[in-house]
Design an enzyme around this catalytic site. Structure first.
Site, PDB file in Angstrom:
ATOM      1  N   GLU A 114      -5.703  -2.416   1.613  1.00  8.29           N
ATOM      2  CA  GLU A 114      -6.613  -1.574   2.766  1.00  8.29           C
ATOM      3  C   GLU A 114      -5.793  -0.993   3.975  1.00  8.29           C
ATOM      4  O   GLU A 114      -6.500  -0.420   4.786  1.00  8.29           O
ATOM      5  CB  GLU A 114      -7.253  -2.775   3.538  1.00  8.29           C
ATOM      6  CG  GLU A 114      -8.264  -3.595   2.366  1.00  8.29           C
ATOM      7  CD  GLU A 114      -8.888  -4.925   3.031  1.00  8.29           C
ATOM      8  OE1 GLU A 114      -8.898  -5.063   4.141  1.00  8.29           O
ATOM      9  OE2 GLU A 114      -9.378  -5.742   2.192  1.00  8.29           O
ATOM     10  N   CYS A 115      -4.697  -0.812   3.986  1.00 11.59           N
ATOM     11  CA  CYS A 115      -3.776   0.044   4.872  1.00 11.59           C
ATOM     12  C   CYS A 115      -3.302   1.108   4.426  1.00 11.59           C
ATOM     13  O   CYS A 115      -2.734   1.233   3.422  1.00 11.59           O
ATOM     14  CB  CYS A 115      -2.584  -0.931   5.038  1.00 11.59           C
ATOM     15  SG  CYS A 115      -1.436  -0.084   6.103  1.00 11.59           S
ATOM     16  N   GLY A 116      -3.517   2.198   5.126  1.00 14.07           N
ATOM     17  CA  GLY A 116      -3.135   3.652   4.619  1.00 14.07           C
ATOM     18  C   GLY A 116      -1.754   3.836   4.646  1.00 14.07           C
ATOM     19  O   GLY A 116      -1.316   4.307   3.797  1.00 14.07           O
TER      20      GLY A 116
ATOM     21  N   ARG B  77      -0.862   2.288   1.455  1.00 10.39           N
ATOM     22  CA  ARG B  77      -1.045   2.968   0.117  1.00 10.39           C
ATOM     23  C   ARG B  77      -0.242   4.488   0.247  1.00 10.39           C
ATOM     24  O   ARG B  77       0.021   4.886  -1.161  1.00 10.39           O
ATOM     25  CB  ARG B  77      -2.585   3.293   0.475  1.00 10.39           C
ATOM     26  CG  ARG B  77      -3.710   2.364   0.192  1.00 10.39           C
ATOM     27  CD  ARG B  77      -4.955   2.835   0.218  1.00 10.39           C
ATOM     28  NE  ARG B  77      -5.384   3.619   1.316  1.00 10.39           N
ATOM     29  CZ  ARG B  77      -6.075   3.309   2.214  1.00 10.39           C
ATOM     30  NH1 ARG B  77      -6.281   1.697   2.374  1.00 10.39           N
ATOM     31  NH2 ARG B  77      -6.389   4.091   3.259  1.00 10.39           N
TER      32      ARG B  77
ATOM     33  N   ASN C 193      -0.491  -4.005   1.240  1.00  8.66           N
ATOM     34  CA  ASN C 193      -1.946  -4.020   1.705  1.00  8.66           C
ATOM     35  C   ASN C 193      -2.805  -3.013   1.218  1.00  8.66           C
ATOM     36  O   ASN C 193      -2.562  -2.132   1.879  1.00  8.66           O
ATOM     37  CB  ASN C 193      -1.942  -4.663   3.060  1.00  8.66           C
ATOM     38  CG  ASN C 193      -3.515  -4.868   3.715  1.00  8.66           C
ATOM     39  OD1 ASN C 193      -4.481  -4.580   2.951  1.00  8.66           O
ATOM     40  ND2 ASN C 193      -3.620  -5.261   4.831  1.00  8.66           N
TER      41      ASN C 193
END
Length: 136
Positions: free
Chosen positions: A14-16, A19, A12
């Site tokens: 958008e997920c730190g 990432r 995802n």
């Protein structure tokens, strides 16, 4: 380098945490297959196969925060594994992330440095988005 040691990350962007796991994989010199499971969904038996490979029940990888889990009644302990998996198929965001699969196994990589146990080689050092330094 993916062919010799294939890696897939169910990601995802958008997920730190997701990432960071992806960045650690890339810092180790790998080019993983990246699947944005939110848009790709969970086709066929893929989700069941991933759960089996990780040795976990659906509830163990169900994300509650920022998802419709409560509204769907999935937080009730009496909800069956099958019902949770079906809800995850209908609402892919219910699956926590990232899930990483390599020849060493499959894991939910939370915290992100869990991914290091799935790699054949490690980055020398890695700095997460929040500044935390990870030393393998």
């Amino acid at each position: 380098m993916t062919g010799a040691f294939p890696i897939t990350i169910y990601h995802n962007p958008e997920c730190g945490t997701s990432r960071n796991a992806l960045a650690m994989i890339e810092a180790a010199g790998y080019a993983p297959v990246i699947v944005d499971y939110r848009s790709a969904g969970w086709p066929g038996l893929l989700l069941n196969e991933l759960l089996a490979a990780m040795g976990v029940r659906p509830r163990e990888v169900m994300r509650e925060k920022g998802t419709p889990a409560a509204e769907l009644g999935l937080l009730d302990p009496s909800v069956s594994d099958e019902a949770i998996v079906e809800a995850m198929r209908m609402h892919p965001i219910l699956v926590n992330r990232p899930i990483v699969v390599t020849p060493k196994g499959a894991k939910l990589c939370r915290p992100s440095e869990v991914v290091l146990s799935l790699l054949d080689r490690q980055p020398a050092q890695f700095t997460k988005e929040d500044g935390e330094i990870v030393r393998p």
